[in-house]
Scaffold this motif. Structure first.
Motif, PDB file in Angstrom:
ATOM      1  N   GLY A 119      16.270   2.118   3.757  1.00  0.00           N
ATOM      2  CA  GLY A 119      16.545   2.941   2.586  1.00  0.00           C
ATOM      3  C   GLY A 119      16.099   2.323   1.272  1.00  0.00           C
ATOM      4  N   GLY A 120      15.673   1.072   1.290  1.00  0.00           N
ATOM      5  CA  GLY A 120      15.246   0.410   0.053  1.00  0.00           C
ATOM      6  C   GLY A 120      13.779   0.692  -0.241  1.00  0.00           C
ATOM      7  N   SER A 121      13.327   0.154  -1.364  1.00  0.00           N
ATOM      8  CA  SER A 121      11.912   0.302  -1.682  1.00  0.00           C
ATOM      9  C   SER A 121      11.448  -0.933  -2.438  1.00  0.00           C
ATOM     10  CB  SER A 121      11.686   1.545  -2.533  1.00  0.00           C
ATOM     11  OG  SER A 121      11.959   1.235  -3.882  1.00  0.00           O
ATOM     12  N   ILE A 122      10.182  -0.939  -2.716  1.00  0.00           N
ATOM     13  CA  ILE A 122       9.565  -2.075  -3.408  1.00  0.00           C
ATOM     14  C   ILE A 122      10.270  -2.356  -4.744  1.00  0.00           C
ATOM     15  CG2 ILE A 122       7.814  -0.697  -4.632  1.00  0.00           C
ATOM     16  CD1 ILE A 122       5.776  -2.912  -3.787  1.00  0.00           C
ATOM     17  N   LYS A 123      10.909  -1.315  -5.331  1.00  0.00           N
ATOM     18  CA  LYS A 123      11.562  -1.493  -6.643  1.00  0.00           C
ATOM     19  C   LYS A 123      12.787  -2.396  -6.562  1.00  0.00           C
ATOM     20  CE  LYS A 123      10.062   3.076  -8.097  1.00  0.00           C
ATOM     21  NZ  LYS A 123       9.598   3.493  -6.730  1.00  0.00           N
ATOM     22  N   ASP A 124      13.365  -2.518  -5.340  1.00  0.00           N
ATOM     23  CA  ASP A 124      14.600  -3.307  -5.193  1.00  0.00           C
ATOM     24  C   ASP A 124      14.361  -4.818  -5.133  1.00  0.00           C
ATOM     25  OD1 ASP A 124      15.786  -0.856  -4.968  1.00  0.00           O
ATOM     26  OD2 ASP A 124      15.674  -0.840  -2.773  1.00  0.00           O
ATOM     27  N   LEU A 125      13.103  -5.218  -5.063  1.00  0.00           N
ATOM     28  CA  LEU A 125      12.835  -6.651  -4.833  1.00  0.00           C
ATOM     29  C   LEU A 125      13.139  -7.489  -6.069  1.00  0.00           C
ATOM     30  CD1 LEU A 125       9.520  -6.619  -2.814  1.00  0.00           C
ATOM     31  CD2 LEU A 125      11.852  -6.930  -1.993  1.00  0.00           C
ATOM     32  N   ARG A 126      13.709  -8.672  -5.809  1.00  0.00           N
ATOM     33  CA  ARG A 126      13.905  -9.640  -6.898  1.00  0.00           C
ATOM     34  C   ARG A 126      12.755 -10.623  -6.848  1.00  0.00           C
ATOM     35  NH1 ARG A 126      19.769 -12.219  -7.066  1.00  0.00           N
ATOM     36  NH2 ARG A 126      18.699 -13.870  -8.182  1.00  0.00           N
ATOM     37  N   VAL A 173       0.864  -1.178   0.000  1.00  0.00           N
ATOM     38  CA  VAL A 173       0.000   0.000   0.000  1.00  0.00           C
ATOM     39  C   VAL A 173       0.905   1.235   0.000  1.00  0.00           C
ATOM     40  CG1 VAL A 173      -1.736   1.266   1.338  1.00  0.00           C
ATOM     41  CG2 VAL A 173      -1.805  -1.232   1.243  1.00  0.00           C
ATOM     42  N   LYS A 174       0.521   2.225  -0.812  1.00  0.00           N
ATOM     43  CA  LYS A 174       1.366   3.425  -0.944  1.00  0.00           C
ATOM     44  C   LYS A 174       1.359   4.268   0.327  1.00  0.00           C
ATOM     45  CE  LYS A 174       0.199   3.787  -5.783  1.00  0.00           C
ATOM     46  NZ  LYS A 174      -0.795   4.409  -6.644  1.00  0.00           N
ATOM     47  N   GLY A 175       2.489   4.897   0.592  1.00  0.00           N
ATOM     48  CA  GLY A 175       2.560   5.915   1.635  1.00  0.00           C
ATOM     49  C   GLY A 175       2.450   5.409   3.062  1.00  0.00           C
ATOM     50  N   VAL A 176       2.870   4.170   3.309  1.00  0.00           N
ATOM     51  CA  VAL A 176       2.797   3.645   4.675  1.00  0.00           C
ATOM     52  C   VAL A 176       4.053   4.066   5.444  1.00  0.00           C
ATOM     53  CG1 VAL A 176       2.728   1.561   6.088  1.00  0.00           C
ATOM     54  CG2 VAL A 176       1.388   1.691   3.991  1.00  0.00           C
ATOM     55  N   GLU A 177       3.859   4.667   6.596  1.00  0.00           N
ATOM     56  CA  GLU A 177       4.994   5.110   7.416  1.00  0.00           C
ATOM     57  C   GLU A 177       5.333   4.019   8.431  1.00  0.00           C
ATOM     58  OE1 GLU A 177       6.577   8.099   7.316  1.00  0.00           O
ATOM     59  OE2 GLU A 177       5.387   8.934   5.667  1.00  0.00           O
ATOM     60  N   VAL A 178       6.616   3.685   8.536  1.00  0.00           N
ATOM     61  CA  VAL A 178       7.036   2.730   9.571  1.00  0.00           C
ATOM     62  C   VAL A 178       8.233   3.302  10.330  1.00  0.00           C
ATOM     63  CG1 VAL A 178       6.226   0.661   8.373  1.00  0.00           C
ATOM     64  CG2 VAL A 178       8.538   1.475   7.961  1.00  0.00           C
ATOM     65  N   SER A 179       8.467   2.799  11.523  1.00  0.00           N
ATOM     66  CA  SER A 179       9.600   3.277  12.321  1.00  0.00           C
ATOM     67  C   SER A 179      10.903   2.795  11.684  1.00  0.00           C
ATOM     68  CB  SER A 179       9.490   2.735  13.740  1.00  0.00           C
ATOM     69  OG  SER A 179       9.760   1.354  13.727  1.00  0.00           O
ATOM     70  N   GLN A 180      12.007   3.408  12.091  1.00  0.00           N
ATOM     71  CA  GLN A 180      13.311   3.038  11.530  1.00  0.00           C
ATOM     72  C   GLN A 180      13.664   1.588  11.849  1.00  0.00           C
ATOM     73  OE1 GLN A 180      16.081   6.018  12.744  1.00  0.00           O
ATOM     74  NE2 GLN A 180      17.013   6.101  10.728  1.00  0.00           N
ATOM     75  N   GLU A 181      13.318   1.175  13.060  1.00  0.00           N
ATOM     76  CA  GLU A 181      13.595  -0.176  13.518  1.00  0.00           C
ATOM     77  C   GLU A 181      12.876  -1.197  12.625  1.00  0.00           C
ATOM     78  OE1 GLU A 181      15.684  -1.410  15.357  1.00  0.00           O
ATOM     79  OE2 GLU A 181      14.903  -3.435  15.694  1.00  0.00           O
ATOM     80  N   VAL A 182      11.620  -0.878  12.274  1.00  0.00           N
ATOM     81  CA  VAL A 182      10.849  -1.775  11.407  1.00  0.00           C
ATOM     82  C   VAL A 182      11.424  -1.732   9.991  1.00  0.00           C
ATOM     83  CG1 VAL A 182       8.587  -2.146  10.350  1.00  0.00           C
ATOM     84  CG2 VAL A 182       8.743  -1.651  12.796  1.00  0.00           C
ATOM     85  N   ALA A 183      11.752  -0.542   9.516  1.00  0.00           N
ATOM     86  CA  ALA A 183      12.233  -0.374   8.143  1.00  0.00           C
ATOM     87  C   ALA A 183      13.462  -1.257   7.874  1.00  0.00           C
ATOM     88  CB  ALA A 183      12.576   1.085   7.890  1.00  0.00           C
ATOM     89  N   ARG A 184      14.342  -1.349   8.858  1.00  0.00           N
ATOM     90  CA  ARG A 184      15.560  -2.137   8.746  1.00  0.00           C
ATOM     91  C   ARG A 184      15.264  -3.627   8.505  1.00  0.00           C
ATOM     92  NH1 ARG A 184      18.983  -4.714  12.536  1.00  0.00           N
ATOM     93  NH2 ARG A 184      17.544  -4.624  14.284  1.00  0.00           N
ATOM     94  N   LYS A 185      14.124  -4.060   9.014  1.00  0.00           N
ATOM     95  CA  LYS A 185      13.796  -5.493   8.929  1.00  0.00           C
ATOM     96  C   LYS A 185      12.883  -5.834   7.745  1.00  0.00           C
ATOM     97  CE  LYS A 185      14.245  -5.866  13.947  1.00  0.00           C
ATOM     98  NZ  LYS A 185      13.524  -5.963  15.225  1.00  0.00           N
ATOM     99  N   LEU A 186      12.494  -4.831   6.984  1.00  0.00           N
ATOM    100  CA  LEU A 186      11.638  -5.090   5.820  1.00  0.00           C
ATOM    101  C   LEU A 186      12.457  -5.801   4.739  1.00  0.00           C
ATOM    102  CD1 LEU A 186       9.583  -1.775   5.544  1.00  0.00           C
ATOM    103  CD2 LEU A 186       8.953  -3.921   6.651  1.00  0.00           C
ATOM    104  N   PRO A 187      11.773  -6.463   3.793  1.00  0.00           N
ATOM    105  CA  PRO A 187      12.531  -7.254   2.806  1.00  0.00           C
ATOM    106  C   PRO A 187      13.473  -6.406   1.961  1.00  0.00           C
ATOM    107  CG  PRO A 187      10.193  -7.147   2.248  1.00  0.00           C
ATOM    108  CD  PRO A 187      10.333  -6.619   3.630  1.00  0.00           C
ATOM    109  N   TRP A 188      13.228  -5.119   1.835  1.00  0.00           N
ATOM    110  CA  TRP A 188      14.161  -4.300   1.039  1.00  0.00           C
ATOM    111  C   TRP A 188      15.160  -3.557   1.909  1.00  0.00           C
ATOM    112  CZ3 TRP A 188       8.745  -3.787  -0.162  1.00  0.00           C
ATOM    113  CH2 TRP A 188       8.062  -2.883   0.645  1.00  0.00           C
ATOM    114  N   GLY A 189      15.107  -3.769   3.228  1.00  0.00           N
ATOM    115  CA  GLY A 189      16.092  -3.186   4.127  1.00  0.00           C
ATOM    116  C   GLY A 189      15.948  -1.676   4.263  1.00  0.00           C
TER     117      GLY A 189
END
Lengths: 349, 280
Positions: A317-324, A299-315
């Protein structure tokens, strides 16, 4: 002896009868949703089902199973489905659509579809059959007590010191067949001829080939496995609970897939099912799922904390575009042959 | 007179209706699928040729029935003495009752939970390996999970009550007068057991063994969990076809093959039982 045994058996049978008849008693309108077990199911219920029930008053009954078992159920119930909404993983989602058990998602009935990233919408010939509930990735998971330095390559699985303590997904797991293709890429083996890969996998002294994500989590938790392929969702859950586990993306990369929502064709409660999917596509639900499962929001524009962002599949600073992501058409076309070859060349080596 | 014959028929009808609805009808669907192919459901025997013409399947069938046969044998060797103890040795009724409850209560728990229990016990870091390492008997953990031995341990634990209950029933029915007569005629306890008690309890042993064997041959949960996907039995191949490859036709053929092999084995066991029985 004879009478006591007989009494015990009678008591046992009548008790079993009582337990099984309980399910039939509830007759209020309710929505049946197929979802996964463990922390996945808990999060889906907590982030989506609870707000849905709060808003509509419609109770949600969970039908727990892996994506593959859910599809098997849907195929068996094709003429009169008992499931209204189903979460299934990428790959299985395409199979379900091909099997004709999935209905189209209508943007008029599910207005939040317009908030979803293009990569999270799945359509074929103008029919939108699935929407992503969030992305996750398969990386290397390891026991930090036994492995002091984080592994850097998928090829580290073949190190002799990890013998007898490796966990890999089996083809019965929705990640099993794509894992084979991914490892072929890692070793530079032609996807059209996987024989060399099977001999490599067959040479591995594994602790287990896990049928489900939960089985892998259990193996890492008990120390049965100290290294292996596992999803960020299961690995971070263990880490958050304080288990001595690490999760790393090796230098060859990790591949990602997603948990998708589907409306079941011929469902008894289509309207409520559409409302349910709409609830799942709110920013609140997506952010809740990101916080609990580290699912990368579609979903577009979802805000997450830095701690959560680090654990997302794109790590971070990454985004959905980085996914393989995978070409599921190719994987599904070879699903039966990969399963067959795996049985013969990896399991029965 | 008429009412007397009607009542059993009615009772039989209920059982038959249940059997038809919950076994025959679904099984007919499986058989139908196993002989058809494609959207037009054309008749074919290809699935059976594919199953039986492939050495791999014969290997899996062999593993399946080897585990089932060993489970039956070990359950018998452990269960018969246990039944003997409960029926012949225990004099205190309350203790006997407690033993029977201990034996039956685990059957109230799901197979999954009990198999998980064994995964915890038999794991690399499990209780069994830890104890063996602590006592210095071994240096590296013994592998139980993912081996036939691990599956066997789990299966015997789960199926043992069936043998104990069946053999116990048979033992309770043996009139002690036979044994006394045998003893009076000068037979040793050993000879009395092998020539009098064992043959008389054979029907119980056979029925218990058949239950254990059929349940072990078709078991899915215990082998799936304790094999860790490293050993395949037929039920796991069937599950794989139904749940992940979605080939219900080939999966159906595998199911029918499992059923036929099990029936043949049970038929053979039944023959052995009846031959023994006629010797009495």
């Amino acid at each position: 002896m004879r009478t006591t045994t007989r009494t015990k058996i009678t008591v046992a049978l009548s008790l079993a009868g009582c337990i099984s008849s309980q399910g039939a008693m509830a007759d209020q309108p309710k929505l049946t949703v197929a979802l996964y077990g463990g922390n996945w199911g808990d999060a889906f219920l907590n982030c989506v089902a609870e707000p849905f029930t709060k808003a509509t008053g419609i109770a949600v009954a969970a039908e727990v199973g892996t994506s593959t078992t859910t599809l098997a159920k849907l195929q068996q119930q094709k003429s009169s489905p008992a499931i209204d909404v189903a979460w299934m993983d990428g790959g299985i989602s395409e199979l379900a659509y091909a099997a004709g058990v999935i209905a189209d998602l209508d943007p008029a009935a599910i207005p939040n579809l317009k908030n979803v990233e293009e990569k999270g919408l799945y359509a074929e010939a103008g029919h939108t059959f699935a929407v992503s509930s969030g992305f996750y990735s398969l990386g290397l998971t390891y026991n930090t007590r036994e492995i002091k330095e984080a592994p850097t390559s998928w090829k580290d699985l073949w190190k002799p010191e990890y013998a007898a303590a490796i966990a890999l997904p089996s083809p019965a797991n929705s990640s099993g067949v794509p894992f084979v293709f991914f490892m072929a890429d890692v070793w530079g083996i032609d996807r059209a001829d996987l024989a060399p890969l099977y001999s490599k996998l067959g040479a591995l002294d594994t602790a287990l080939f896990s049928d489900s994500s939960g089985a892998a989590t259990n193996a890492f938790q008990s120390g049965e496995a100290i290294i292996g392929a596992h999803f960020n969702v299961g690995a971070w859950d263990l880490i958050d609970k304080g288990a001595p586990i690490g999760f790393t993306i090796p230098k060859e990369g990790a591949w990602a897939t997603d948990a998708r929502l589907h409306l079941i064709k011929g469902a008894r409660n289509t309207k409520a099912a559409e409302q349910f999917i709409n609830t799942a596509l709110t920013q609140e639900a997506a952010s809740c799922l990101a916080g609990k499962l580290y699912l990368g929001p579609a979903v577009k524009g979802v805000e997450v904390s830095q701690e959560v962002a680090r654990k997302l599949p794109w790590g971070a600073g990454g985004s959905i575009k980085d996914l393989r992501l995978f070409d599921w058409a190719q994987i599904n076309a070879q699903r039966a042959s990969v399963t067959n070859d795996w049985n013969r060349k990896v399991t029965a080596k | 007179m008429k009412r007397k014959t009607l009542a059993p028929l009615l009772m039989l009808f209920a059982a038959l209706a249940f059997f038809a609805a919950f076994f025959l009808a679904p099984f007919a669907v499986v058989i139908f699928a196993s002989f058809t192919q494609g959207a037009d459901q054309a008749f074919t025997v290809d699935h059976y040729i594919r199953v039986l013409g492939d050495q791999y399947h014969w290997d899996v069938i062999l593993v399946t029935f080897r585990i089932a046969a060993l489970t039956t044998l070990v359950s018998l060797l452990l269960g018969y003495p246990l039944a003997w103890y409960l029926v012949r040795v225990v004099k205190w009724r309350a203790w006997r009752r407690a033993c029977v409850i201990l034996l039956v209560v685990p059957m109230f728990t799901s197979n999954i939970v009990r198999s998980f229990g064994w995964m915890v016990l038999l794991g690399r870091k499990g209780l069994v390996n830890q104890s063996l390492m602590d006592t210095g008997l071994i240096d590296t953990p013994v592998r139980f999970l993912g081996t036939e031995l691990g599956i066997l341990i789990g299966m015997v634990y789960i199926l043992l009550p069936f043998i104990v209950l069946a053999a116990g029933n048979a033992l309770a029915q043996v009139d002690p007068a036979y044994e006394q007569a045998s003893e009076d005629l000068g037979a040793s306890p050993r000879a009395t057991f092998f020539h009098v008690v064992l043959p008389l309890t054979m029907p119980g042993i056979i029925s218990g063994s058949i239950m254990v064997f059929t349940l072990a041959a078709s078991a899915y949960v215990t082998p799936a969990l304790l094999s860790g996907g490293r050993i395949s039995v037929l039920s796991m191949l069937i599950f794989q076809q139904y749940s992940s490859v979605f080939d219900f036709n080939y999966g159906g053929a595998l199911s029918v093959v499992l059923l036929i092999f099990t029936l043949v084995m049970v038929g053979l066991a039944g023959r052995v039982g009846s031959v023994r029985g006629s010797n009495q």
